[in-house]
Write an enzyme that holds these catalytic residues in place. Structure first.
Site, mmCIF file in Angstrom:
data_model
loop_
_atom_site.group_PDB
_atom_site.id
_atom_site.type_symbol
_atom_site.label_atom_id
_atom_site.label_comp_id
_atom_site.label_asym_id
_atom_site.label_seq_id
_atom_site.Cartn_x
_atom_site.Cartn_y
_atom_site.Cartn_z
ATOM 1 C CD GLU A 1 50.239 -72.412 2.961
ATOM 2 O OE1 GLU A 1 50.089 -73.624 2.686
ATOM 3 O OE2 GLU A 1 51.030 -72.016 3.822
ATOM 4 C CE LYS B 1 48.895 -73.220 6.307
ATOM 5 N NZ LYS B 1 49.090 -74.575 6.830
ATOM 6 N N GLY C 1 57.479 -69.611 10.645
ATOM 7 C CA GLY C 1 58.763 -69.397 11.320
ATOM 8 C C GLY C 1 58.647 -68.521 12.565
HETATM 9 P P1 13P Z 1 54.157 -73.365 9.225
HETATM 10 O O1 13P Z 1 53.060 -73.042 10.224
HETATM 11 O O2 13P Z 1 55.298 -74.111 9.833
HETATM 12 O O3 13P Z 1 54.553 -72.166 8.428
HETATM 13 O O4 13P Z 1 53.548 -74.407 8.204
HETATM 14 C C1 13P Z 1 52.277 -74.269 7.767
HETATM 15 C C2 13P Z 1 52.131 -74.843 6.437
HETATM 16 O O5 13P Z 1 51.403 -75.786 6.250
HETATM 17 C C3 13P Z 1 52.855 -74.227 5.326
HETATM 18 O O6 13P Z 1 52.344 -74.683 4.127
#
Ligand code: 13P
Length: 342
Positions: free
Chosen positions: A179, A221, A265
């Protein structure tokens, strides 16, 4: 194919099975405290357990949810009837995942930039998480847009850490969810977000390949390509969908197992509308496009719960609604009229 490769292949495919996505409930203790503060609930271990309990035991969730990302504390906890969370998830056909980074820390010599830590001892931690039932893991890198930011150094260092983490995961048969999150909090345009996301993703995949990571056994991600929250011009749903897909097609190898988005957000409904538009307008992408939302799935549920056990049913209903909307968005079958009925 080795046994480990077979395991990685099965897990990666199941994570992005048609019409399903991931529920991220891996908030660290400081982050869940921030979420609880918004509903005036104290962040005690029991309150955190009770809240995760209602998310995990939600009846019907497994129709839309393939996996849930847990936090170190959560993977060791149990439902109120004493079944471990991981056992409950596995019984329901939902794969347990685990956040394994130890947080984004200040990047030395680079004011306002972050480097994600957590590599030391990771091989042993992954081995333990595997015995606890984890099938996949998550590591989040943070890329900030601003004056002279992000620097190449920040993008390179985070990509390097992501690749080292991914290698340790694949070695043991845990699918890495990589991610690299380009934050959407600044005043930048969507075009600037496109450029930064492009640079981040192209660097990431070059680095993953340099470190011999199996791309086919990796889940990305990522953020959507979107206007910064403070930008005076906000791109439309169609523009976000179009720019995001263009950026992904250009920078993500076709052999990747799947792409899931973070919500970062965005409001719950907008995050669903964006995902839906991408899938509605693009029927033959090389990878499934799905969700791994935290806030955009949980927010209505968290509010409905408000820390009261009498509200559990209403909270679970709110969660199931968002899960269903996003499950349909994975197939381009969501309709915003579904929000009125809810
Ligand atoms: P959000 O969808 O709230 O951005 O969180 C996803 C997430 O796991 C961030 O690492």
């Amino acid at each position: 194919m080795t046994v480990i490769e077979q395991e990685l292949e099965t897990t990666a495919k199941m994570m992005v099975a048609e019409g399903k996505g991931i529920l991220a409930i891996d908030e660290s203790t400081p982050t869940i405290k921030k979420r609880f503060d918004t509903i005036n609930v104290e962040s005690t271990e029991e309150n955190r357990r009770a809240y995760r309990d209602l998310l995990i035991t939600n009846p019907g969730g497994s129709k839309y949810i393939s996996g849930m990302i847990l936090y170190d504390e959560t993977i060791r906890q149990s439902t109120s009837d004493g079944t471990t969370f991981t056992e409950k998830l596995i019984n329901d056909g939902i794969m347990p995942g685990i956040k394994v980074d130890t947080g984004a820390k200040d990047f030395a010599l680079h004011a306002n930039e972050k480097i994600t830590e957590g590599l030391d001892g990771l091989r042993d931690r992954l081995a333990e998480y595997k015995t606890l039932g984890a099938k996949f893991a998550k590591w989040r890198a943070v890329i900030t847009i601003g004056n002279n930011m992000p620097t190449d150094a920040c993008i390179d260092a985070n990509a390097h850490a992501l690749a080292r983490y991914a290698g340790l995961c694949q070695e043991i048969g845990i699918v890495p969810m990589v991610e690299p999150e380009v934050l959407m909090d600044a005043d930048n345009t969507i075009e600037r977000c496109y450029d930064v996301t492009e640079k981040t993703l192209s660097t990431l995949f070059t680095t993953l390949k340099d470190q011999d990571i199996s791309i086919a056994h990796t889940i990305l991600k990522t953020n959507m390509v979107i206007s910064g929250k403070q930008c005076s011009t906000q791109a439309s749903v169609e523009e976000v969908a179009k720019s995001t897909v263009r950026c992904l097609l250009k920078n993500v190898p076709s052999e990747l197992a799947g792409i899931v988005f973070l919500s970062g957000g965005q409001s719950a409904e907008l995050a669903t509308a964006h995902l839906n538009a991408m899938n509605q307008n693009n029927k033959d992408l090389p990878w499934p496009l799905s969700f791994s939302y935290g806030r955009a799935l949980q927010e209505p549920c968290l509010k409905a719960w408000g820390g009261e056990s009498t509200n559990i049913e209403a909270a679970q209903k709110a969660l199931l609604h968002r899960e269903k909307c996003n499950g349909l968005a994975c197939k381009g079958e969501y309709d915003e009229k579904m929000e009125e009925a809810a």
